[in-house]
Design a protein around this motif. Sequence first.
Motif, PDB file in Angstrom:
ATOM      1  N   ALA A   4       0.815  -1.215   0.000  1.00 47.10           N
ATOM      2  CA  ALA A   4       0.000   0.000   0.000  1.00 47.10           C
ATOM      3  C   ALA A   4       0.848   1.264   0.000  1.00 47.10           C
ATOM      4  CB  ALA A   4      -0.942   0.003   1.209  1.00 47.10           C
ATOM      5  N   SER A   5       2.022   1.224   0.625  1.00 50.70           N
ATOM      6  CA  SER A   5       2.846   2.429   0.736  1.00 50.70           C
ATOM      7  C   SER A   5       3.899   2.563  -0.368  1.00 50.70           C
ATOM      8  CB  SER A   5       3.526   2.475   2.109  1.00 50.70           C
ATOM      9  OG  SER A   5       4.468   1.423   2.222  1.00 50.70           O
ATOM     10  N   ALA A   6       4.048   1.548  -1.214  1.00 49.05           N
ATOM     11  CA  ALA A   6       5.064   1.598  -2.268  1.00 49.05           C
ATOM     12  C   ALA A   6       4.679   2.593  -3.350  1.00 49.05           C
ATOM     13  CB  ALA A   6       5.257   0.215  -2.875  1.00 49.05           C
ATOM     14  N   PRO A   7       5.638   3.387  -3.829  1.00 49.13           N
ATOM     15  CA  PRO A   7       5.334   4.359  -4.875  1.00 49.13           C
ATOM     16  C   PRO A   7       5.003   3.704  -6.217  1.00 49.13           C
ATOM     17  CG  PRO A   7       7.683   4.337  -4.417  1.00 49.13           C
ATOM     18  CD  PRO A   7       7.032   3.441  -3.398  1.00 49.13           C
ATOM     19  N   LEU A   8       5.563   2.530  -6.460  1.00 52.32           N
ATOM     20  CA  LEU A   8       5.324   1.814  -7.708  1.00 52.32           C
ATOM     21  C   LEU A   8       5.439   0.331  -7.417  1.00 52.32           C
ATOM     22  CD1 LEU A   8       4.856   1.992 -10.795  1.00 52.32           C
ATOM     23  CD2 LEU A   8       7.346   2.089 -11.063  1.00 52.32           C
ATOM     24  N   THR A   9       4.469  -0.453  -7.876  1.00 50.25           N
ATOM     25  CA  THR A   9       4.517  -1.903  -7.705  1.00 50.25           C
ATOM     26  C   THR A   9       4.358  -2.572  -9.064  1.00 50.25           C
ATOM     27  OG1 THR A   9       2.140  -2.156  -7.350  1.00 50.25           O
ATOM     28  CG2 THR A   9       3.504  -1.791  -5.388  1.00 50.25           C
ATOM     29  N   ALA A  10       4.811  -3.810  -9.127  1.00 50.64           N
ATOM     30  CA  ALA A  10       4.651  -4.626 -10.324  1.00 50.64           C
ATOM     31  C   ALA A  10       4.402  -6.067  -9.876  1.00 50.64           C
ATOM     32  CB  ALA A  10       5.900  -4.547 -11.194  1.00 50.64           C
ATOM     33  N   PRO A  11       3.631  -6.816 -10.649  1.00 46.79           N
ATOM     34  CA  PRO A  11       3.308  -8.182 -10.239  1.00 46.79           C
ATOM     35  C   PRO A  11       4.459  -9.173 -10.389  1.00 46.79           C
ATOM     36  CG  PRO A  11       2.337  -7.711 -12.374  1.00 46.79           C
ATOM     37  CD  PRO A  11       2.935  -6.431 -11.870  1.00 46.79           C
ATOM     38  N   ASP A  12       5.464  -8.814 -11.197  1.00 46.52           N
ATOM     39  CA  ASP A  12       6.595  -9.716 -11.411  1.00 46.52           C
ATOM     40  C   ASP A  12       7.790  -8.904 -11.919  1.00 46.52           C
ATOM     41  OD1 ASP A  12       6.305  -9.443 -14.321  1.00 46.52           O
ATOM     42  OD2 ASP A  12       4.594 -10.791 -14.123  1.00 46.52           O
ATOM     43  N   LEU A  13       8.941  -9.559 -11.976  1.00 44.89           N
ATOM     44  CA  LEU A  13      10.166  -8.848 -12.378  1.00 44.89           C
ATOM     45  C   LEU A  13      10.144  -8.355 -13.825  1.00 44.89           C
ATOM     46  CD1 LEU A  13      12.930 -10.918 -10.567  1.00 44.89           C
ATOM     47  CD2 LEU A  13      12.264  -8.554 -10.123  1.00 44.89           C
ATOM     48  N   PRO A  14       9.730  -9.164 -14.799  1.00 42.67           N
ATOM     49  CA  PRO A  14       9.709  -8.620 -16.162  1.00 42.67           C
ATOM     50  C   PRO A  14       8.804  -7.394 -16.294  1.00 42.67           C
ATOM     51  CG  PRO A  14       9.587 -11.011 -16.234  1.00 42.67           C
ATOM     52  CD  PRO A  14       9.432 -10.608 -14.788  1.00 42.67           C
ATOM     53  N   THR A  15       7.655  -7.414 -15.624  1.00 43.82           N
ATOM     54  CA  THR A  15       6.767  -6.249 -15.673  1.00 43.82           C
ATOM     55  C   THR A  15       7.427  -5.041 -15.028  1.00 43.82           C
ATOM     56  OG1 THR A  15       4.825  -7.693 -15.652  1.00 43.82           O
ATOM     57  CG2 THR A  15       4.477  -5.379 -15.048  1.00 43.82           C
ATOM     58  N   ALA A  16       8.105  -5.251 -13.906  1.00 45.09           N
ATOM     59  CA  ALA A  16       8.809  -4.151 -13.235  1.00 45.09           C
ATOM     60  C   ALA A  16       9.839  -3.527 -14.172  1.00 45.09           C
ATOM     61  CB  ALA A  16       9.481  -4.645 -11.958  1.00 45.09           C
ATOM     62  N   VAL A  17      10.602  -4.355 -14.843  1.00 42.62           N
ATOM     63  CA  VAL A  17      11.630  -3.848 -15.753  1.00 42.62           C
ATOM     64  C   VAL A  17      10.992  -3.125 -16.938  1.00 42.62           C
ATOM     65  CG1 VAL A  17      13.452  -4.549 -17.372  1.00 42.62           C
ATOM     66  CG2 VAL A  17      13.442  -5.427 -15.022  1.00 42.62           C
ATOM     67  N   ARG A  18       9.918  -3.674 -17.478  1.00 37.32           N
ATOM     68  CA  ARG A  18       9.241  -2.993 -18.588  1.00 37.32           C
ATOM     69  C   ARG A  18       8.720  -1.623 -18.157  1.00 37.32           C
ATOM     70  NH1 ARG A  18       7.354  -8.371 -19.447  1.00 37.32           N
ATOM     71  NH2 ARG A  18       8.385  -9.255 -21.274  1.00 37.32           N
ATOM     72  N   LEU A  19       8.174  -1.535 -16.938  1.00 38.28           N
ATOM     73  CA  LEU A  19       7.718  -0.242 -16.413  1.00 38.28           C
ATOM     74  C   LEU A  19       8.873   0.746 -16.323  1.00 38.28           C
ATOM     75  CD1 LEU A  19       5.343  -1.373 -13.522  1.00 38.28           C
ATOM     76  CD2 LEU A  19       4.672  -0.117 -15.576  1.00 38.28           C
ATOM     77  N   VAL A  20       9.992   0.289 -15.806  1.00 41.35           N
ATOM     78  CA  VAL A  20      11.173   1.143 -15.651  1.00 41.35           C
ATOM     79  C   VAL A  20      11.673   1.609 -17.012  1.00 41.35           C
ATOM     80  CG1 VAL A  20      13.608   1.128 -14.971  1.00 41.35           C
ATOM     81  CG2 VAL A  20      11.875   0.189 -13.426  1.00 41.35           C
ATOM     82  N   LEU A  21      11.764   0.683 -17.965  1.00 45.84           N
ATOM     83  CA  LEU A  21      12.238   1.047 -19.297  1.00 45.84           C
ATOM     84  C   LEU A  21      11.269   1.993 -19.996  1.00 45.84           C
ATOM     85  CD1 LEU A  21      13.671  -2.379 -20.508  1.00 45.84           C
ATOM     86  CD2 LEU A  21      14.980  -0.353 -19.822  1.00 45.84           C
ATOM     87  N   ALA A  22       9.981   1.804 -19.805  1.00 43.43           N
ATOM     88  CA  ALA A  22       8.987   2.675 -20.428  1.00 43.43           C
ATOM     89  C   ALA A  22       9.033   4.089 -19.869  1.00 43.43           C
ATOM     90  CB  ALA A  22       7.591   2.099 -20.239  1.00 43.43           C
ATOM     91  N   ARG A  23       9.472   4.236 -18.614  1.00 43.11           N
ATOM     92  CA  ARG A  23       9.558   5.551 -17.978  1.00 43.11           C
ATOM     93  C   ARG A  23      10.904   6.228 -18.230  1.00 43.11           C
ATOM     94  NH1 ARG A  23       6.418   5.812 -12.438  1.00 43.11           N
ATOM     95  NH2 ARG A  23       4.500   4.779 -13.066  1.00 43.11           N
ATOM     96  N   THR A  24      11.745   5.585 -18.992  1.00 39.40           N
ATOM     97  CA  THR A  24      13.072   6.113 -19.265  1.00 39.40           C
ATOM     98  C   THR A  24      13.133   6.656 -20.687  1.00 39.40           C
ATOM     99  OG1 THR A  24      14.043   4.488 -17.761  1.00 39.40           O
ATOM    100  CG2 THR A  24      15.532   5.530 -19.332  1.00 39.40           C
ATOM    101  N   PRO A  25      13.497   7.916 -20.864  1.00 39.11           N
ATOM    102  CA  PRO A  25      13.636   8.439 -22.224  1.00 39.11           C
ATOM    103  C   PRO A  25      14.590   7.574 -23.041  1.00 39.11           C
ATOM    104  CG  PRO A  25      13.808  10.210 -20.628  1.00 39.11           C
ATOM    105  CD  PRO A  25      13.811   8.911 -19.855  1.00 39.11           C
ATOM    106  N   GLY A  26      14.187   7.210 -24.211  1.00 41.19           N
ATOM    107  CA  GLY A  26      15.026   6.378 -25.073  1.00 41.19           C
ATOM    108  C   GLY A  26      14.943   4.907 -24.731  1.00 41.19           C
ATOM    109  N   GLY A  27      14.051   4.520 -23.796  1.00 42.57           N
ATOM    110  CA  GLY A  27      13.879   3.105 -23.476  1.00 42.57           C
ATOM    111  C   GLY A  27      15.037   2.494 -22.741  1.00 42.57           C
ATOM    112  N   GLY A  28      15.819   3.287 -22.029  1.00 38.68           N
ATOM    113  CA  GLY A  28      16.908   2.739 -21.232  1.00 38.68           C
ATOM    114  C   GLY A  28      18.275   3.172 -21.692  1.00 38.68           C
ATOM    115  N   SER A  29      18.352   3.895 -22.775  1.00 42.86           N
ATOM    116  CA  SER A  29      19.638   4.336 -23.288  1.00 42.86           C
ATOM    117  C   SER A  29      20.180   5.499 -22.506  1.00 42.86           C
ATOM    118  CB  SER A  29      19.507   4.734 -24.753  1.00 42.86           C
ATOM    119  OG  SER A  29      19.060   3.636 -25.500  1.00 42.86           O
TER     120      SER A  29
END
Length: 175
Positions: free
Chosen positions: A150-175
């Motif tokens: 409940a207190s986490a700023p961002l959650t994901a159901p699994d590791l691949p989803t977490a990484v996809r969220l992180v990459l999507a929030r990064t300009p250039g997709g992680g570059s």
Amino acid sequence: MAAVLFDRDGTLVEDVPYNGDPDRVRPMPGAGEALGLLRAAGVPTGVVSNQSGIGRGLLTHADVRAVNDRADAVLGGLDTWVYCPHLPDDGCACRKPRPGLVVEAARRLGVAPRDCVVIGDIAADVLAARAAGARGVLVPNAATLPREVASAPLTAPDLPTAVRLVLARTPGGGS
């Protein structure tokens, strides 16, 4: 985002309390896929892990390094591994939720902590990220408390989803 740092036990590998046996290392579901996504995007990776079993006299530094080496081999290699050997009440600066592990891992990777994301399974991981100025992502498992979710700023159901969220929030997709 310049790097992604992971908690070890319960996030990248199954949590075996005070594990000093490399043969007991088993990757968490999706760990290999998540790391593959980061490698494909050219994003450095690291591990930040509390290992109080050393302070408790249950493990040696060599035990922790052997388990880390096995996890590294099973997962295809991460760029840095940093752990805290202290007891929870020792007052060190490195033990999560304090920022020391995140700061040290960022230093080893040559990036600023504020440019890192920390992915873990409990509040201490997210709080360590916040304390270091990094972003945190919680990937809950059976040990994660409902209030931590409940207190986490961002959650994901699994590791691949977490990484996809992180990459999507990064300009250039992680570059």
